[in-house]
Motif scaffolding. Sequence first.
Motif, PDB file in Angstrom:
ATOM      1  N   LEU A  90       0.841  -1.194   0.000  1.00  0.00           N
ATOM      2  CA  LEU A  90       0.000   0.000   0.000  1.00  0.00           C
ATOM      3  C   LEU A  90       0.877   1.245   0.000  1.00  0.00           C
ATOM      4  O   LEU A  90       1.797   1.371   0.816  1.00  0.00           O
ATOM      5  N   SER A  91       0.598   2.158  -0.934  1.00  0.00           N
ATOM      6  CA  SER A  91       1.346   3.405  -1.036  1.00  0.00           C
ATOM      7  C   SER A  91       0.375   4.561  -1.231  1.00  0.00           C
ATOM      8  O   SER A  91      -0.781   4.360  -1.627  1.00  0.00           O
ATOM      9  N   ALA A  92       0.851   5.768  -0.979  1.00  0.00           N
ATOM     10  CA  ALA A  92       0.063   6.962  -1.247  1.00  0.00           C
ATOM     11  C   ALA A  92       0.223   7.355  -2.707  1.00  0.00           C
ATOM     12  O   ALA A  92       1.308   7.247  -3.282  1.00  0.00           O
ATOM     13  N   GLY A  93      -0.863   7.805  -3.310  1.00  0.00           N
ATOM     14  CA  GLY A  93      -0.822   8.248  -4.691  1.00  0.00           C
ATOM     15  C   GLY A  93      -1.485   9.599  -4.852  1.00  0.00           C
ATOM     16  O   GLY A  93      -2.305  10.011  -4.020  1.00  0.00           O
ATOM     17  N   LEU A  94      -1.113  10.311  -5.913  1.00  0.00           N
ATOM     18  CA  LEU A  94      -1.745  11.576  -6.262  1.00  0.00           C
ATOM     19  C   LEU A  94      -2.122  11.505  -7.736  1.00  0.00           C
ATOM     20  O   LEU A  94      -1.301  11.136  -8.572  1.00  0.00           O
ATOM     21  N   TYR A  95      -3.354  11.856  -8.039  1.00  0.00           N
ATOM     22  CA  TYR A  95      -3.850  11.808  -9.422  1.00  0.00           C
ATOM     23  C   TYR A  95      -4.069  13.228  -9.915  1.00  0.00           C
ATOM     24  O   TYR A  95      -4.905  13.961  -9.376  1.00  0.00           O
ATOM     25  N   ARG A  96      -3.298  13.639 -10.921  1.00  0.00           N
ATOM     26  CA  ARG A  96      -3.400  15.004 -11.454  1.00  0.00           C
ATOM     27  C   ARG A  96      -4.428  15.021 -12.576  1.00  0.00           C
ATOM     28  O   ARG A  96      -4.246  14.402 -13.625  1.00  0.00           O
ATOM     29  N   LEU A  97      -5.518  15.734 -12.364  1.00  0.00           N
ATOM     30  CA  LEU A  97      -6.661  15.689 -13.261  1.00  0.00           C
ATOM     31  C   LEU A  97      -6.348  16.223 -14.647  1.00  0.00           C
ATOM     32  O   LEU A  97      -6.810  15.682 -15.649  1.00  0.00           O
TER      33      LEU A  97
END
Length: 251
Positions: A90-97
């Motif tokens: 499990l990791s943190a993610g960021l989704y750039r719209l």
Amino acid sequence: MAPSVFAEHKHASRADSYKFIPTIDIVDALRNEGFLPVFATESRVRDVTKKGFAKHLLRFRQHDGFSTVGEVKPEIVLVNSHDGTSSYQLSAGLYRLVCSNGMIVSDGEIEQIRVRHSGDVVNNVIEGTYQVLNQTPKALECMDAMQAIVLSPAERRIFAEAAKELRWDADEVVVDNDALLLPRRTGDRAGDLFTTFNVLQEKVIRGGVNVMNKETRRSHRAREVKGVSENVKLNKALWTLAEEMRKLKSA
């Protein structure tokens, strides 16, 4: 997109001590906690006997709480396999719209949670998800700091030089730094660190840039990185590069 999520038993190579929990059971458990799957992919396998058990990656967003921060949505990234190549990770993610880029925060910023295929796997994954979730504000703070830093043209080229070496061997191929930095959208023309990082991440992982073989002098278009392991590795390494650039500029 990722048929191994629906595997009904473990791969024949796994020992009796390996506790098989179908990934779809984890998906259902996380859905009950308010985390909805929004993306899925899995690695191709050369060994046909491992088809349907391969390493796969899922991205989740929280139904309540994971609101958009500017142009970014925080996510939880889950990796697993049923052939012994991966524990639950499990990791943190960021989704750039604006560009549909799915970033993964490096382990140095937010610790990756690993859950072995033994014991109470489902509850351990849920607990790990909340551990990552509780650390996500650190990633958003880091993102804000990157957005506040403007890079000079020379600094952007240095960043590009370091980024491309994560994927391509400089002794074998030539990849033009300016081509890597050339934005595909008007909104990516800003010279801040976070935008530069996103432009490079998209080119390095999704490909599309010309790569010239030094020996043959022939060029080809770089393909997208589709292997789960390589995708995660590159994503985290690029985040680390951006974070180190942030530290240098903030010193």
